[in-house]
Design a protein around this motif. Structure first.
Motif, PDB file in Angstrom:
ATOM      1  N   ASP A   4       0.822  -1.216   0.000  1.00 30.24           N
ATOM      2  CA  ASP A   4       0.000   0.000   0.000  1.00 30.24           C
ATOM      3  C   ASP A   4       0.853   1.264   0.000  1.00 30.24           C
ATOM      4  OD1 ASP A   4      -2.220  -1.607  -0.004  1.00 30.24           O
ATOM      5  OD2 ASP A   4      -2.501  -1.523   2.170  1.00 30.24           O
ATOM      6  N   GLU A   5       1.979   1.186   0.694  1.00 32.94           N
ATOM      7  CA  GLU A   5       2.835   2.370   0.806  1.00 32.94           C
ATOM      8  C   GLU A   5       3.845   2.470  -0.330  1.00 32.94           C
ATOM      9  OE1 GLU A   5       4.572   1.955   4.667  1.00 32.94           O
ATOM     10  OE2 GLU A   5       2.692   2.422   5.724  1.00 32.94           O
ATOM     11  N   VAL A   6       3.834   1.481  -1.204  1.00 35.63           N
ATOM     12  CA  VAL A   6       4.787   1.418  -2.323  1.00 35.63           C
ATOM     13  C   VAL A   6       6.218   1.523  -1.778  1.00 35.63           C
ATOM     14  CG1 VAL A   6       5.295   2.196  -4.649  1.00 35.63           C
ATOM     15  CG2 VAL A   6       3.064   2.643  -3.679  1.00 35.63           C
ATOM     16  N   ARG A   7       6.527   0.603  -0.882  1.00 39.96           N
ATOM     17  CA  ARG A   7       7.863   0.572  -0.280  1.00 39.96           C
ATOM     18  C   ARG A   7       8.668  -0.572  -0.891  1.00 39.96           C
ATOM     19  NH1 ARG A   7       9.485  -0.419   6.136  1.00 39.96           N
ATOM     20  NH2 ARG A   7      11.658  -0.981   5.714  1.00 39.96           N
ATOM     21  N   PRO A   8       9.804  -0.288  -1.498  1.00 41.67           N
ATOM     22  CA  PRO A   8      10.606  -1.362  -2.093  1.00 41.67           C
ATOM     23  C   PRO A   8      11.362  -2.147  -1.020  1.00 41.67           C
ATOM     24  CG  PRO A   8      11.736   0.730  -2.358  1.00 41.67           C
ATOM     25  CD  PRO A   8      10.421   1.035  -1.683  1.00 41.67           C
ATOM     26  N   LEU A  43      19.446   2.660  -1.219  1.00 42.03           N
ATOM     27  CA  LEU A  43      18.405   1.639  -1.109  1.00 42.03           C
ATOM     28  C   LEU A  43      17.806   1.616   0.295  1.00 42.03           C
ATOM     29  CD1 LEU A  43      20.244  -1.186  -3.081  1.00 42.03           C
ATOM     30  CD2 LEU A  43      18.166  -0.011  -3.811  1.00 42.03           C
ATOM     31  N   GLN A  44      18.678   1.671   1.284  1.00 46.83           N
ATOM     32  CA  GLN A  44      18.183   1.633   2.665  1.00 46.83           C
ATOM     33  C   GLN A  44      17.334   2.860   2.972  1.00 46.83           C
ATOM     34  OE1 GLN A  44      21.176   1.237   5.808  1.00 46.83           O
ATOM     35  NE2 GLN A  44      19.711  -0.002   6.960  1.00 46.83           N
ATOM     36  N   ALA A  45      17.763   4.004   2.485  1.00 48.01           N
ATOM     37  CA  ALA A  45      16.996   5.231   2.722  1.00 48.01           C
ATOM     38  C   ALA A  45      15.619   5.162   2.066  1.00 48.01           C
ATOM     39  CB  ALA A  45      17.774   6.434   2.190  1.00 48.01           C
ATOM     40  N   ALA A  46      15.500   4.362   1.013  1.00 49.89           N
ATOM     41  CA  ALA A  46      14.212   4.231   0.321  1.00 49.89           C
ATOM     42  C   ALA A  46      13.320   3.170   0.959  1.00 49.89           C
ATOM     43  CB  ALA A  46      14.447   3.888  -1.152  1.00 49.89           C
ATOM     44  N   GLY A  76       9.442  -4.331  -4.673  1.00 47.52           N
ATOM     45  CA  GLY A  76      10.791  -4.823  -4.947  1.00 47.52           C
ATOM     46  C   GLY A  76      11.354  -4.143  -6.163  1.00 47.52           C
ATOM     47  N   LEU A  77      12.646  -4.218  -6.304  1.00 43.21           N
ATOM     48  CA  LEU A  77      13.291  -3.676  -7.495  1.00 43.21           C
ATOM     49  C   LEU A  77      14.532  -4.520  -7.800  1.00 43.21           C
ATOM     50  CD1 LEU A  77      16.042  -2.012  -6.475  1.00 43.21           C
ATOM     51  CD2 LEU A  77      14.333  -0.380  -5.709  1.00 43.21           C
ATOM     52  N   THR A  78      15.001  -4.365  -9.021  1.00 42.55           N
ATOM     53  CA  THR A  78      16.204  -5.077  -9.453  1.00 42.55           C
ATOM     54  C   THR A  78      17.169  -4.061 -10.057  1.00 42.55           C
ATOM     55  OG1 THR A  78      15.069  -7.160  -9.875  1.00 42.55           O
ATOM     56  CG2 THR A  78      17.086  -6.780 -11.118  1.00 42.55           C
ATOM     57  N   ILE A  79      18.441  -4.232  -9.765  1.00 41.02           N
ATOM     58  CA  ILE A  79      19.463  -3.371 -10.370  1.00 41.02           C
ATOM     59  C   ILE A  79      20.450  -4.273 -11.107  1.00 41.02           C
ATOM     60  CG2 ILE A  79      21.214  -1.608  -9.976  1.00 41.02           C
ATOM     61  CD1 ILE A  79      19.808  -0.830  -7.422  1.00 41.02           C
ATOM     62  N   ASP A  80      20.710  -3.949 -12.370  1.00 44.68           N
ATOM     63  CA  ASP A  80      21.622  -4.791 -13.147  1.00 44.68           C
ATOM     64  C   ASP A  80      23.080  -4.364 -12.909  1.00 44.68           C
ATOM     65  OD1 ASP A  80      22.255  -2.650 -14.808  1.00 44.68           O
ATOM     66  OD2 ASP A  80      21.191  -3.419 -16.560  1.00 44.68           O
ATOM     67  N   PRO A  81      24.042  -5.094 -13.461  1.00 42.17           N
ATOM     68  CA  PRO A  81      25.448  -4.791 -13.153  1.00 42.17           C
ATOM     69  C   PRO A  81      25.908  -3.418 -13.611  1.00 42.17           C
ATOM     70  CG  PRO A  81      25.242  -7.001 -14.073  1.00 42.17           C
ATOM     71  CD  PRO A  81      23.914  -6.349 -14.238  1.00 42.17           C
ATOM     72  N   TYR A  82      25.090  -2.756 -14.450  1.00 40.43           N
ATOM     73  CA  TYR A  82      25.474  -1.437 -14.949  1.00 40.43           C
ATOM     74  C   TYR A  82      24.776  -0.316 -14.174  1.00 40.43           C
ATOM     75  CZ  TYR A  82      26.037  -5.070 -18.404  1.00 40.43           C
ATOM     76  OH  TYR A  82      26.328  -6.276 -19.010  1.00 40.43           O
ATOM     77  N   GLY A  83      23.993  -0.697 -13.167  1.00 40.19           N
ATOM     78  CA  GLY A  83      23.342   0.300 -12.319  1.00 40.19           C
ATOM     79  C   GLY A  83      21.928   0.630 -12.721  1.00 40.19           C
ATOM     80  N   GLN A  84      21.424   0.014 -13.800  1.00 43.14           N
ATOM     81  CA  GLN A  84      20.054   0.303 -14.223  1.00 43.14           C
ATOM     82  C   GLN A  84      19.058  -0.292 -13.233  1.00 43.14           C
ATOM     83  OE1 GLN A  84      18.934   2.124 -16.689  1.00 43.14           O
ATOM     84  NE2 GLN A  84      20.743   2.445 -17.956  1.00 43.14           N
ATOM     85  N   ASP A 105      18.039  10.450  -4.484  1.00 45.41           N
ATOM     86  CA  ASP A 105      16.908  10.131  -3.622  1.00 45.41           C
ATOM     87  C   ASP A 105      16.036   9.061  -4.289  1.00 45.41           C
ATOM     88  OD1 ASP A 105      14.734  10.023  -1.959  1.00 45.41           O
ATOM     89  OD2 ASP A 105      14.508  12.198  -1.772  1.00 45.41           O
ATOM     90  N   LEU A 106      16.336   7.819  -3.981  1.00 45.25           N
ATOM     91  CA  LEU A 106      15.584   6.718  -4.593  1.00 45.25           C
ATOM     92  C   LEU A 106      14.138   6.713  -4.094  1.00 45.25           C
ATOM     93  CD1 LEU A 106      15.429   4.123  -6.287  1.00 45.25           C
ATOM     94  CD2 LEU A 106      16.301   2.869  -4.294  1.00 45.25           C
ATOM     95  N   ALA A 107      13.941   7.087  -2.830  1.00 46.56           N
ATOM     96  CA  ALA A 107      12.583   7.100  -2.276  1.00 46.56           C
ATOM     97  C   ALA A 107      11.692   8.050  -3.069  1.00 46.56           C
ATOM     98  CB  ALA A 107      12.620   7.494  -0.806  1.00 46.56           C
ATOM     99  N   ALA A 108      12.228   9.217  -3.377  1.00 38.88           N
ATOM    100  CA  ALA A 108      11.444  10.195  -4.139  1.00 38.88           C
ATOM    101  C   ALA A 108      11.130   9.656  -5.524  1.00 38.88           C
ATOM    102  CB  ALA A 108      12.210  11.520  -4.238  1.00 38.88           C
ATOM    103  N   LEU A 109      12.114   9.007  -6.116  1.00 30.63           N
ATOM    104  CA  LEU A 109      11.891   8.429  -7.447  1.00 30.63           C
ATOM    105  C   LEU A 109      10.807   7.359  -7.385  1.00 30.63           C
ATOM    106  CD1 LEU A 109      13.008   7.995 -10.450  1.00 30.63           C
ATOM    107  CD2 LEU A 109      14.227   6.065  -9.447  1.00 30.63           C
TER     108      LEU A 109
END
Lengths: 107, 374
Positions: free
Chosen positions: B15-19, B59-62, B246-254, B273-277
């Protein structure tokens, strides 16, 4: 439970004088008021309410149980005497699961 | 204590859209050559250990709580242990998906155990060296895996053995389970072979045949494994947690909305700011969330077998160009389970009822049911 704490924890010292710290392997996060404690080696997790979460945050290996209870009582506008029993009960479970440990005088 | 359950917290994260869960594909380097691998390496520079460690703070901040290190083979990243230690130094939950080969070295296994990982998921492709090594493409990989599992067992680590079912190992599943049991570990079978991340469908040719899969599901339920769990399609709020928990990050940072949907959201190196994104308006995230919310009432309700299907809109898009399309592999996965249910009902075997979950929890941080989102 306070009696259990005394039995498990040893010492003859007053509960309030004991000092605990979080185990270094333990993970913890907040979900608003609640907190989630995870002990990876035990594959164990526990959801704690706001008081429990605050207590866990305050287990720094320096503050005594009495000091933690006093601070939480102030923050939650509750009686320190009531809180200290809840704290003791929680710490028994956390100790049993390896989430927290008593800091002894030689540490 | 609290009367709130972990599942309630996960609901709250939805509900909170928390990764809650981040899968970090540290490297696409690998010491095996699995024929059904879905990675699609590019000629780009992979993130250094220092860059990954800096990403952990974002990531932790988000709101990320569980970090899964994967690849490729994550331990082929030369700074794997520095990154993993940084995860634990932040009191985050650590999981690793590995082929186990490098853990055959006792010293490496001990170093790994010292990280106190919550779970280690290791691929086991066969009950014997011939089958396992044929699928991994590297001779000796089975023997090293057994040595590694012995070390991890000695060291008291929780391990989940994961076996993707293919035509090449389908005859050995019972033996694979027995091997896992001898080692003291549970085996989870992955019934879905997926296209590669760049849309190559060739791995699908290795999928087990349909009649075999029907018998597999019947056998699993009869032997007391988890039931077929039809999903409550009409009540589902969303198909999955893509772009949400959840999210995934590839070896190039995407950054991607999940491991399967390879629509880049941003590069972790470019944002502060990943949380804002994650919580703000974002074209990609808004799109995948919308699809995930609409799929149950637009796609799944139209097909009787859909309640049993492993439906992934990202795979639908890769296979057909349309994330709402009920693609062939989903249809087959649904039909095989539906047929299995009918055979079981014919035999008066009780099935577990639906558990009223919101669908496959792609981002569940701590659920340990072997359900992954691909």
């Amino acid at each position: 439970m306070a009696g259990d704490l005394m039995n498990k924890a040893h010492t003859g010292r007053n509960i309030g004088e004991l000092v605990y710290r979080r185990h270094r392997d333990v993970s913890f996060t907040r979900f608003g008021e609640e907190g989630l404690i995870v002990v990876p080696r035990e594959s164990w997790q526990l959801v704690v309410n706001g008081v429990g979460a605050r207590v866990f945050e305050l287990l720094d290996g320096v503050r005594t149980i009495a000091e933690i209870a006093a601070q939480v009582a102030e923050e939650y506008d509750a009686s320190s005497r009531e809180i200290i029993n809840d704290v003791g009960e929680l710490l028994v479970e956390l100790s049993d699961r390896g989430a927290a440990q008593i800091v002894t005088s030689d540490q | 204590m609290s009367t709130v359950r972990v599942s309630d917290l996960i609901e709250r994260a939805y509900d909170e859209v928390r990764p809650l869960n981040a899968q970090l594909e540290l490297t696409y380097k690998c010491n095996l050559l699995c024929s059904f691998c879905y990675n699609a390496p590019k000629q780009l520079r992979e993130l250094s250990g220092e860059q990954w460690i800096a990403a952990l703070d974002k990531l932790q901040a988000a709101g990320v709580f569980t970090v899964t290190l994967t690849g490729g083979e994550p331990m082929c990243h030369r700074e794997y242990f520095d990154i993993a230690q940084a995860v634990r130094d932040r009191a985050l939950v650590l999981k690793t998906y590995t082929n186990g080969v490098l853990l055959a070295d006792r010293e490496t296994a001990e170093r790994y155990a010292a990280l106190a990982p919550f779970d280690t998921e290791i691929s086991l492709h066969g009950a014997d060296a011939a089958t396992h090594d044929r699928l991994t493409g590297i001779g000796g990989s089975f023997d090293k895996l057994l040595i590694a599992l012995g070390h991890l067992s000695d060291l008291g680590l929780k391990v989940t053995l994961k076996t993707p079912i293919t035509r090449l190992n389908q005859a050995q599943l019972r033996e694979i389970e027995q091997l896992g049991a001898r080692l003291g570990y549970r085996v989870t079978f992955d019934t879905n072979i997926t296209p590669t991340d760049d849309g190559d469908l060739s791995p699908l040719s290795l999928a087990a045949d349909r009649e075999f899969m029907v018998e597999f599901f019947v056998d699993q339920v009869r032997r007391g494994a988890r039931g077929l769990n039809p999903r409550p399609v009409t009540k589902m709020k969303q198909n999955c947690g893509t772009g949400r928990v959840g999210l995934t990050i590839d070896p190039y940072g995407q950054i991607f909305p999940c491991v399967a949907w390879r629509r880049p959201v941003a590069n972790i190196l470019d944002i502060d700011d990943l949380a804002a994104l994650w919580r703000g308006p974002n074209e990609t995230l808004d799109y995948v969330r919308k699809v995930a919310e609409e799929v149950p009432q637009t796609t799944l309700v139209k097909h009787e077998e859909a309640a049993f299907a492993s439906f992934c809109p990202a795979v639908a898009e890769k296979e057909t160009g349309d994330p709402y399309a009920f693609y062939e592999a989903a249809r087959v996965s649904g039909l095989t389970r539906l047929e299995a249910q009918r055979r079981l009902e014919g035999g008066k075997t009780a099935l577990r009822k639906s558990q009223g979950c919101r669908g496959k929890d792609t981002g569940c941080a701590l659920e340990d049911d072997g359900v992954k989102d691909r």
